[in-house]
Write a protein that holds these residues in place. Structure first.
Motif, PDB file in Angstrom:
ATOM      1  N   GLY A   1       0.896  -1.322   0.060  1.00  0.00           N
ATOM      2  CA  GLY A   1       0.022  -0.073  -0.022  1.00  0.00           C
ATOM      3  C   GLY A   1       0.834   1.231  -0.102  1.00  0.00           C
ATOM      4  O   GLY A   1       1.873   1.244  -0.447  1.00  0.00           O
ATOM      5  N   TYR A   2       0.273   2.433   0.496  1.00  0.00           N
ATOM      6  CA  TYR A   2       0.906   3.479   0.463  1.00  0.00           C
ATOM      7  C   TYR A   2       0.574   4.269   1.730  1.00  0.00           C
ATOM      8  O   TYR A   2      -0.053   3.985   2.704  1.00  0.00           O
ATOM      9  CB  TYR A   2       0.134   4.535  -0.645  1.00  0.00           C
ATOM     10  CG  TYR A   2       0.623   4.137  -2.108  1.00  0.00           C
ATOM     11  CD1 TYR A   2       1.698   4.435  -2.611  1.00  0.00           C
ATOM     12  CD2 TYR A   2      -0.269   2.973  -2.570  1.00  0.00           C
ATOM     13  CE1 TYR A   2       2.127   4.050  -3.918  1.00  0.00           C
ATOM     14  CE2 TYR A   2       0.112   2.531  -4.103  1.00  0.00           C
ATOM     15  CZ  TYR A   2       1.301   2.994  -4.531  1.00  0.00           C
ATOM     16  OH  TYR A   2       1.666   2.765  -5.778  1.00  0.00           O
ATOM     17  N   GLN A   3       1.672   5.229   2.168  1.00  0.00           N
ATOM     18  CA  GLN A   3       1.440   6.014   3.384  1.00  0.00           C
ATOM     19  C   GLN A   3       1.788   7.586   2.888  1.00  0.00           C
ATOM     20  O   GLN A   3       2.202   7.706   2.021  1.00  0.00           O
ATOM     21  CB  GLN A   3       2.752   5.523   4.371  1.00  0.00           C
ATOM     22  CG  GLN A   3       3.987   5.633   3.844  1.00  0.00           C
ATOM     23  CD  GLN A   3       5.046   5.204   4.579  1.00  0.00           C
ATOM     24  OE1 GLN A   3       5.088   4.399   5.581  1.00  0.00           O
ATOM     25  NE2 GLN A   3       6.288   5.158   4.391  1.00  0.00           N
TER      26      GLN A   3
ATOM     27  N   ARG B   1      -0.808   8.126   7.985  1.00  0.00           N
ATOM     28  CA  ARG B   1      -1.895   7.281   7.586  1.00  0.00           C
ATOM     29  C   ARG B   1      -1.499   6.318   6.484  1.00  0.00           C
ATOM     30  O   ARG B   1      -0.371   6.720   5.511  1.00  0.00           O
ATOM     31  CB  ARG B   1      -2.864   8.411   7.097  1.00  0.00           C
ATOM     32  CG  ARG B   1      -4.385   7.668   6.686  1.00  0.00           C
ATOM     33  CD  ARG B   1      -5.198   7.788   7.874  1.00  0.00           C
ATOM     34  NE  ARG B   1      -6.488   7.262   7.588  1.00  0.00           N
ATOM     35  CZ  ARG B   1      -7.432   8.162   6.981  1.00  0.00           C
ATOM     36  NH1 ARG B   1      -7.011   9.511   7.137  1.00  0.00           N
ATOM     37  NH2 ARG B   1      -8.532   7.726   6.744  1.00  0.00           N
ATOM     38  N   ARG B   2      -1.826   5.299   6.484  1.00  0.00           N
ATOM     39  CA  ARG B   2      -1.606   4.182   5.438  1.00  0.00           C
ATOM     40  C   ARG B   2      -2.908   3.961   4.686  1.00  0.00           C
ATOM     41  O   ARG B   2      -3.988   3.851   5.324  1.00  0.00           O
ATOM     42  CB  ARG B   2      -1.138   3.029   6.220  1.00  0.00           C
ATOM     43  CG  ARG B   2      -0.480   1.788   5.388  1.00  0.00           C
ATOM     44  CD  ARG B   2      -0.024   0.559   6.013  1.00  0.00           C
ATOM     45  NE  ARG B   2       0.181  -0.419   5.261  1.00  0.00           N
ATOM     46  CZ  ARG B   2       0.440  -1.494   5.672  1.00  0.00           C
ATOM     47  NH1 ARG B   2       0.568  -1.948   6.940  1.00  0.00           N
ATOM     48  NH2 ARG B   2       0.468  -2.659   4.781  1.00  0.00           N
ATOM     49  N   THR B   3      -2.922   3.629   3.451  1.00  0.00           N
ATOM     50  CA  THR B   3      -3.799   3.493   2.621  1.00  0.00           C
ATOM     51  C   THR B   3      -3.744   2.349   1.576  1.00  0.00           C
ATOM     52  O   THR B   3      -2.563   1.851   1.513  1.00  0.00           O
ATOM     53  CB  THR B   3      -4.187   4.607   1.817  1.00  0.00           C
ATOM     54  OG1 THR B   3      -3.222   5.198   0.706  1.00  0.00           O
ATOM     55  CG2 THR B   3      -4.540   5.855   2.651  1.00  0.00           C
ATOM     56  N   GLU B   4      -4.577   1.865   0.886  1.00  0.00           N
ATOM     57  CA  GLU B   4      -4.584   0.563  -0.034  1.00  0.00           C
ATOM     58  C   GLU B   4      -4.062   1.025  -1.365  1.00  0.00           C
ATOM     59  O   GLU B   4      -3.386   0.603  -2.100  1.00  0.00           O
ATOM     60  CB  GLU B   4      -5.910  -0.065  -0.057  1.00  0.00           C
ATOM     61  CG  GLU B   4      -6.145  -0.836   1.127  1.00  0.00           C
ATOM     62  CD  GLU B   4      -5.474  -2.359   1.240  1.00  0.00           C
ATOM     63  OE1 GLU B   4      -4.837  -2.551   0.093  1.00  0.00           O
ATOM     64  OE2 GLU B   4      -5.191  -2.122   2.256  1.00  0.00           O
ATOM     65  N   THR B   5      -4.438   2.330  -1.860  1.00  0.00           N
ATOM     66  CA  THR B   5      -4.176   2.901  -3.081  1.00  0.00           C
ATOM     67  C   THR B   5      -3.267   4.359  -2.911  1.00  0.00           C
ATOM     68  O   THR B   5      -3.352   5.183  -1.957  1.00  0.00           O
ATOM     69  CB  THR B   5      -5.419   3.176  -3.924  1.00  0.00           C
ATOM     70  OG1 THR B   5      -6.147   4.027  -3.130  1.00  0.00           O
ATOM     71  CG2 THR B   5      -6.420   1.802  -4.119  1.00  0.00           C
ATOM     72  N   GLN B   6      -2.616   4.601  -3.740  1.00  0.00           N
ATOM     73  CA  GLN B   6      -1.837   5.870  -3.881  1.00  0.00           C
ATOM     74  C   GLN B   6      -3.103   7.004  -4.064  1.00  0.00           C
ATOM     75  O   GLN B   6      -2.898   8.141  -3.342  1.00  0.00           O
ATOM     76  CB  GLN B   6      -1.011   5.856  -5.171  1.00  0.00           C
ATOM     77  CG  GLN B   6      -0.075   7.191  -5.172  1.00  0.00           C
ATOM     78  CD  GLN B   6       1.017   7.004  -6.198  1.00  0.00           C
ATOM     79  OE1 GLN B   6       0.578   6.903  -7.350  1.00  0.00           O
ATOM     80  NE2 GLN B   6       1.881   7.369  -5.928  1.00  0.00           N
TER      81      GLN B   6
ATOM     82  N   GLU C   1      -5.886   7.328  -2.713  1.00  0.00           N
ATOM     83  CA  GLU C   1      -6.368   7.517  -1.401  1.00  0.00           C
ATOM     84  C   GLU C   1      -5.365   8.522  -0.545  1.00  0.00           C
ATOM     85  O   GLU C   1      -5.719   9.464   0.004  1.00  0.00           O
ATOM     86  CB  GLU C   1      -6.706   6.440  -0.505  1.00  0.00           C
ATOM     87  CG  GLU C   1      -7.977   5.608  -1.079  1.00  0.00           C
ATOM     88  CD  GLU C   1      -8.034   4.183  -0.185  1.00  0.00           C
ATOM     89  OE1 GLU C   1      -9.025   4.210   0.547  1.00  0.00           O
ATOM     90  OE2 GLU C   1      -7.092   3.646  -0.403  1.00  0.00           O
ATOM     91  N   ALA C   2      -4.222   8.048  -0.705  1.00  0.00           N
ATOM     92  CA  ALA C   2      -2.894   8.753  -0.014  1.00  0.00           C
ATOM     93  C   ALA C   2      -2.802  10.336  -0.375  1.00  0.00           C
ATOM     94  O   ALA C   2      -2.696  11.057   0.493  1.00  0.00           O
ATOM     95  CB  ALA C   2      -1.806   7.793  -0.236  1.00  0.00           C
TER      96      ALA C   2
ATOM     97  N   ILE D   1      -5.654  12.361   0.990  1.00  0.00           N
ATOM     98  CA  ILE D   1      -5.277  12.522   2.328  1.00  0.00           C
ATOM     99  C   ILE D   1      -4.152  13.681   2.607  1.00  0.00           C
ATOM    100  O   ILE D   1      -4.300  14.645   3.077  1.00  0.00           O
ATOM    101  CB  ILE D   1      -5.160  11.286   3.187  1.00  0.00           C
ATOM    102  CG1 ILE D   1      -6.309  10.459   3.249  1.00  0.00           C
ATOM    103  CG2 ILE D   1      -4.438  11.719   4.500  1.00  0.00           C
ATOM    104  CD1 ILE D   1      -6.041   8.977   3.635  1.00  0.00           C
TER     105      ILE D   1
END
Length: 74
Positions: A14-16, A27-32, A34-35, A38
């Protein structure tokens, strides 16, 4: 101007979203995507720069949401 905000790959998948100088992810996310959303919101609120890194870790894009010292003319 606040600390720069970085969107990078997370070591466990995922991405952070991270603040400059921080060792932990904000924050950590599944997709870039989403990151980036945020990170963009944080950068706007903090009046800072959003730095988006590609899969290879190199800077892909930068967006400034603070007081740009060199604003474009016109």
């Amino acid at each position: 101007m606040g600390k720069n905000i970085h969107v990078t790959n997370h070591s466990q998948g995922g991405y952070q979203v991270k603040f400059s100088g921080s060792s932990k992810a904000y924050r950590r996310t599944e997709t870039q995507r989403e990151a980036i959303e945020i990170g963009r919101e944080l950068a706007r609120n903090q009046h800072s720069e959003l730095v988006i890194h590609g899969r290879d870790g190199k800077i892909r894009q930068k967006n400034s949401y603070g007081n740009d010292p060199f604003p474009p003319k016109g």
